[in-house]
Scaffold this motif. Structure first.
Motif, mmCIF file in Angstrom:
data_model
loop_
_atom_site.group_PDB
_atom_site.id
_atom_site.type_symbol
_atom_site.label_atom_id
_atom_site.label_comp_id
_atom_site.label_asym_id
_atom_site.label_seq_id
_atom_site.Cartn_x
_atom_site.Cartn_y
_atom_site.Cartn_z
ATOM 1 N N GLY A 31 0.810 -1.197 0.000
ATOM 2 C CA GLY A 31 0.000 0.000 0.000
ATOM 3 C C GLY A 31 0.853 1.260 0.000
ATOM 4 N N HIS A 32 0.164 2.408 0.120
ATOM 5 C CA HIS A 32 0.836 3.709 0.082
ATOM 6 C C HIS A 32 0.151 4.656 1.064
ATOM 7 C CE1 HIS A 32 3.017 2.538 -3.563
ATOM 8 N NE2 HIS A 32 1.875 2.046 -3.998
ATOM 9 N N GLY A 33 0.911 5.630 1.534
ATOM 10 C CA GLY A 33 0.340 6.659 2.395
ATOM 11 C C GLY A 33 -0.344 6.100 3.620
ATOM 12 N N ARG A 34 -1.584 6.544 3.846
ATOM 13 C CA ARG A 34 -2.324 6.107 5.031
ATOM 14 C C ARG A 34 -2.739 4.643 4.951
ATOM 15 N NH1 ARG A 34 -6.437 11.163 6.440
ATOM 16 N NH2 ARG A 34 -4.793 12.712 6.915
ATOM 17 N N SER A 35 -2.772 4.082 3.737
ATOM 18 C CA SER A 35 -3.147 2.678 3.580
ATOM 19 C C SER A 35 -1.947 1.740 3.690
ATOM 20 C CB SER A 35 -3.826 2.461 2.228
ATOM 21 O OG SER A 35 -2.923 2.728 1.164
ATOM 22 N N LEU A 36 -0.759 2.277 3.978
ATOM 23 C CA LEU A 36 0.445 1.467 4.071
ATOM 24 C C LEU A 36 0.323 0.481 5.233
ATOM 25 C CD1 LEU A 36 3.334 1.114 2.893
ATOM 26 C CD2 LEU A 36 4.125 2.628 4.711
ATOM 27 N N GLN A 37 0.574 -0.792 4.948
ATOM 28 C CA GLN A 37 0.513 -1.837 5.961
ATOM 29 C C GLN A 37 1.798 -2.652 5.932
ATOM 30 O OE1 GLN A 37 -3.062 -4.087 5.158
ATOM 31 N NE2 GLN A 37 -4.322 -2.677 6.343
#
Length: 262
Positions: A14-20
């Motif tokens: 993911g990227h940004g706030r969705s990075l896991q």
């Protein structure tokens, strides 16, 4: 025999706030000629570790080394070394082309190894591999649908072995099989490891299965290795509360397994 080492491996999606973070600074060693059981619940990062080992996922940090060669590097040496690490997947029906005779599917492993034997030698090697996994070579022309689930899984093992790997990565390969069929496949793995002197990373959520095949066990939770050691020592006297939870979840005669049962 070869040693496979994961050194502070981190994998994010993911990227940004969705990075896991799927794997978080995980280190473990699969020692030469042994089986390491990697256990944890669904989503713990086990399969991601496996996919990094064979190059299906890229690590954001850390390295994976086979006998000192960094498999994550972009070099000819790394590319050749990656051929020595082969994976057997959870769903054999999805791993085998339904339109292709199983003998041809097994023969694909020969190409993966970089060798191009002539037709007679290729067919002879396929027969040897089918016999090795206890499938009748006379059925090499059959399609996957004509085989049982256990037979299909043995065929995917044969295809992986066709590449002559030093390390075999088995990712939840018995989870979709009946208990009796699981035993056949597990016994085959033990037989093959002894005969071929393989190093094996065996991934499962089932501690009972892991105990049967593994010399050492690593327990993974939320992307991190929380416990590691010789299999009997970890499962008889677990140090981490999460390992104890996993042990209690093993069903015995219709009830959860208590630690005193082990």
């Amino acid at each position: 025999m070869s040693e496979l080492e994961f050194d502070h491996v981190t994998v994010r999606f993911g990227h940004g706030r969705s990075l896991q973070t799927a794997v978080d600074d995980a280190s473990l060693v699969v020692r030469s000629g042994t089986t390491l059981g990697l256990v944890g619940e669904s989503g713990s990062g086990k399969s991601t570790i496996a996919r990094v080992a064979v190059g299906l996922e890229r690590a954001d940090a850390g390295s994976v080394r086979l006998d000192g060669v960094d498999l994550t590097a972009r070099s000819r040496e790394a590319r050749l070394a990656r051929r020595l690490v082969q994976m057997v997947f959870q769903d054999p029906l999805a791993a085998l082309d339904p339109r292709m005779p199983v003998g041809a599917s097994v023969a694909e492993g020969l190409l993966a190894s970089g060798r191009s034997p002539n037709r007679a030698d290729r067919e002879a090697r396929v027969r040897e591999l089918l016999e090795l996994v206890h499938v009748d070579p006379a059925r090499a022309g059959d399609r996957p649908a004509r085989f049982s689930g256990g037979q299909r899984q043995r065929l995917t093992i044969a295809r992986a072995l066709a590449a002559e790997p030093a390390v075999l990565v088995a990712d939840e390969i018995t989870s979709a099989l009946d208990v009796s069929v699981q035993g056949v496949v597990l016994n085959l793995l033990r037989e093959l490891q002894a005969e071929l002197r393989l190093t094996m990373l065996f991934i499962s959520h089932n501690l009972a299965v892991v105990r049967y095949v593994s010399d050492e066990v690593s327990v993974m939770r939320q992307g991190r290795i929380v416990e590691h050691g010789p299999t009997d020592a970890v499962l008889e006297d677990p140090a981490d509360p999460y390992t104890r939870e996993l042990l209690r979840s093993i069903p015995v005669m219709g009830r959860p397994l208590d630690l005193e049962d082990l």
